[in-house]
Enzyme design. Structure first.
Site, short mmCIF file in Angstrom:
data_model
loop_
_atom_site.label_atom_id
_atom_site.label_comp_id
_atom_site.label_asym_id
_atom_site.label_seq_id
_atom_site.Cartn_x
_atom_site.Cartn_y
_atom_site.Cartn_z
N CYS A 72 48.40 51.38 34.95
CA CYS A 72 49.53 52.29 34.97
C CYS A 72 50.73 51.59 35.59
CB CYS A 72 49.21 53.55 35.78
SG CYS A 72 47.73 54.44 35.26
N LEU A 130 48.50 54.94 31.51
CA LEU A 130 47.69 54.43 30.39
C LEU A 130 46.42 55.26 30.39
CD1 LEU A 130 47.17 52.35 28.15
CD2 LEU A 130 46.21 50.85 29.90
N ASN A 186 48.40 52.82 40.59
CA ASN A 186 47.93 51.93 39.54
C ASN A 186 46.71 51.22 40.12
OD1 ASN A 186 49.10 48.70 38.30
ND2 ASN A 186 47.47 49.99 37.54
N GLY A 187 45.53 51.46 39.57
CA GLY A 187 44.40 50.76 40.15
C GLY A 187 43.05 51.28 39.72
N THR A 215 55.08 26.96 35.50
CA THR A 215 53.67 27.07 35.12
C THR A 215 53.31 28.49 34.71
OG1 THR A 215 53.06 25.28 36.61
CG2 THR A 215 51.31 26.75 35.93
N ARG A 258 54.59 28.96 31.22
CA ARG A 258 53.79 28.18 30.26
C ARG A 258 52.49 28.90 29.92
NH1 ARG A 258 53.74 21.98 32.65
NH2 ARG A 258 55.88 21.36 32.10
#
Length: 688
Positions: A98, A156, A201-202, A437, A440
């Site tokens: 979420c 979500l 969120n979790g 990084t 990438r």
């Protein structure tokens, strides 16, 4: 317009003509219901669709489905199937990834703040496209002009039965039967007396144990794992974060002026905090929510909480192994193996379609193999596995080999260097970083997450964290002794939330896909980080410890209770390959070549004048910085991204391990974060 075609940018058109009588009403003439229920799930689950009414005794329904993912392209015959019956998921598994936004003590009036929160929530709707929630509460009840706290949430969701017994009863009495089966577990979640509200969120993996510890016997409104947070806070207050076993970022607001925000120990779930001009304090899953209203922004540090009582951060996660003096345990292969297996098993707490990210390297392959064995043992379907790369790259070849060996339905996706470069701007926007990084590696992960979500998968397991805790990066070969190796591991673990955790969370949540990382389980960390660090030293040519991460490799170099191996030797003892390298060496080389053309020598010569903070050391870094500042022009946003020299993902301190690296860094040379920059790599490149 990518929200209209969420599975990809390239069109794949599937057309089916379905006759229906001209007397049939159009969708908007039937109170919003679909004239062809069998079609509706296809239109909703894939890309944009167009219905065209054609005159005649029979009309035709023309359906254009735009989708990049071949796996999403359904056979046209599926459009004629009967409506699918929605699976009734156990409400216990309602939670998913979420996004949340919260503020403590805003000076705005109720309506203005409500509109402000609603406006900002839209910026993180990609994290939770299935529902929104908002809650406002004054700091001082019944006091005119009181400052206000607020919670906003983007969810979500997973389809499930309505959980709240009282709401269910009221729906039956009122005859609102359509509400008896709905998207449940909406947030904010409330305490029994509704005096406290939670936006989170979790995933809380020990929620069943926590429920037994809560003294109040009142039945819970939902069976969400996260409801344990709000009831526990009501009883233990600020101690709640240290009692949780899971990945989380959340805020709690109460009608007596209470406010509490916390983040998980490793920073698996992203979280920021900011300070407004009016003295308010803001918290959010992503920085983009805070840019307009906060003069100062920081990443919320992992293992900390913020409370209205002290109005400052407090560290609650302080494992003993932060100090190398407490890393003295002897090697116990059974303990290492069993702890990792339990960590993986915890993260299978879901009833939604899920999968495993499979690069073909050790970490992801080990997770995939263990998940398959667990599913076979309890009689559940095996998960799908997913990989991405340039055609013919090392990761795709190795991932296919592993998938064939463990027997998963494997999905292999390709991208070109040009497609990767095209995505970099979106990647920087979603990841909120200019670290080379991270970008990438984040680009192929971002592209892969889009394909996976388009297939209806909402959760994946990933292998982040193993290299940091086990000394897995190739530069660890240069560690002079166990003490320095351990201290570097601690530095890397403490910085995960700035790099790998940030990438894994945001690259996937950009498309509403949740990533879970079993290697960062608290119990597993305690086991491997309490080891005598000499166990992690690389001793080339010896019978043991001859390769990086030998400890976990050897722990699974054994047959299970059925006499089957976990992984073949060629995978179990494959050399470490960084994800950004493994997807194809041409990806990094092509990105460098492109940025060398875009950023000319004159621009680069004056880089310190344009970018005095964290001055880019390469044209690739310059290019990323330009894009970042287009989205996040504030100076405070720049400072949320770390800087400093690095070789193959090392910290600046570890550069001292190699005389050539140290000399290059002192001379201002362009250090490289590719694994090929280390001379022990099988395809090492001369970069200094």
């Amino acid at each position: 317009s990518s929200h209209r075609s969420p599975s990809g940018l390239l069109p794949l058109i599937s057309i089916k003509l379905i006759p229906f009588r001209t007397s049939d009403p159009l969708p908007d003439q039937r109170n919003g219901s679909d004239p062809l229920p069998a079609f509706s799930h296809v239109a909703r689950d894939t890309a944009s669709s167009t219905m065209v009414r054609v005159l005649g005794s029979y009309s035709a329904l023309l359906v254009g489905l735009l989708s990049l993912s071949l796996a999403v392209a359904l056979p046209t015959s599926s459009l004629l199937q009967q409506p699918r019956v929605a699976q009734r998921f156990d409400p216990l598994r309602l939670k998913g990834g979420c996004g949340f936004l919260s503020v403590y003590g805003s000076s705005l009036d109720h309506q203005s703040l409500r509109m402000k929160i609603l406006e900002l929530q839209r910026l993180i709707r990609h994290r939770g496209p299935d529902g929104s929630g908002i809650h406002l509460v004054p700091l001082e009840k019944d006091v005119p002009g009181s400052r206000i706290s607020a919670l906003g949430h983007e969810r979500l969701a997973i389809v499930g039965a309505m959980d709240d017994p009282q709401m269910r009863k009221e729906a039956r009495i009122s005859g609102q039967h359509d509400k008896l089966h709905t998207l449940s577990g909406n947030q904010p979640l409330f305490s029994h007396d509704r005096s406290l509200a939670l936006a989170v969120n979790g995933e809380i993996y020990n929620h069943e144990d926590l429920k037994k510890q809560v003294k109040d016997p009142t039945p819970w409104r939902t069976r969400s794992d996260c409801e344990s947070i709000i009831h526990l806070y009501a009883e233990v207050g600020d101690r709640v974060a240290e009692m949780l076993d899971g990945d989380f970022a959340f805020a709690i607001a109460g009608d007596k002026g209470e406010f509490y925000a916390a983040r998980d120990p490793m920073g698996v779930d992203s979280m920021y905090m900011g300070w407004g001009n009016d003295g308010s304090v803001w918290f959010a899953s992503e920085m983009k929510c805070l840019i307009k209203d906060c003069q100062r922004i920081e990443q919320f540090p992992p293992g900390h909480y913020w409370s209205h009582k002290t109005k400052q951060l407090t560290q609650y996660y302080k494992p003993k192994w932060f100090d190398v003096a407490h890393a003295q345990e002897k090697l116990n292969m059974d303990l290492i193996r069993n702890t990792l297996l339990r960590s993986i098993e915890k993260r299978l707490m879901t009833d939604v379609p899920y999968g495993v990210l499979l690069s073909g390297g050790l970490d992801s392959s080990l997770v995939a193999s263990c998940v398959v064995k667990m599913c076979d043992k309890i009689g559940k379907p095996r998960p799908a596995t997913f990989s991405i790369g340039l055609k013919g790259c090392p990761d795709l070849i190795n991932a296919r080999s592993v998938a064939d060996m463990i027997g998963t339905e494997h999905h292999e996706f390709h991208f070109t260097v040009e497609e990767g470069i095209d995505a970099v701007q979106d990647v920087i926007y979603h990841l909120e970083t200019y670290d080379v990084t991270t970008i990438r590696a984040g680009t192929p992960m971002f592209l892969l997450a889009r394909k996976i979500k388009a297939m209806g998968v909402k959760m994946v397991l990933s292998g982040e964290g193993a290299d940091e805790e086990l000394g897995g990066y190739l530069y660890f070969h240069k560690a002079p002794n166990g003490k320095e190796l351990h201290e570097e591991c601690v530095r890397k673990i403490k910085g995960l939330y700035l790099f790998d955790c940030l990438r894994a969370n945001k690259a996937t949540m950009a498309w509403g896909l949740e990533a879970r990382v079993p290697f960062l389980d608290k119990d597993f960390l305690d086991v491997v980080m309490s080891l005598d660090p000499d166990c992690k030293m690389v001793r080339k040519g010896e019978k043991t410890q001859f390769i990086e991460k030998w400890v976990v490799r050897e722990a699974f170099n054994i047959k299970d209770e059925n006499g089957k191996i976990y992984l073949p030797a060629e995978v179990l003892f494959r050399q470490k390959e960084q994800f950004s390298d493994g997807v194809g060496y041409d990806w990094i080389d092509g990105l460098k070549a492109f940025t060398n053309k875009v950023v000319d020598d004159m621009m680069f010569a004056f880089r310190a004048d344009r970018f005095p903070h964290n001055t880019p050391g390469t044209k690739e870094a310059y290019y990323s910085r330009m894009i970042f500042e287009q989205y996040f022009p504030n100076d405070t946003a720049l400072k949320t991204v770390p800087g400093g020299p690095s070789v193959a993902c090392s910290t600046a301190k570890a550069i001292e391990w190699d005389a050539e690296w140290k000399k290059a860094a002192a001379a201002g040379s362009m250090l490289d974060q590719s694994g090929r920059a280390v001379d022990v790599h099988d395809q090492a490149a001369k970069v200094f």
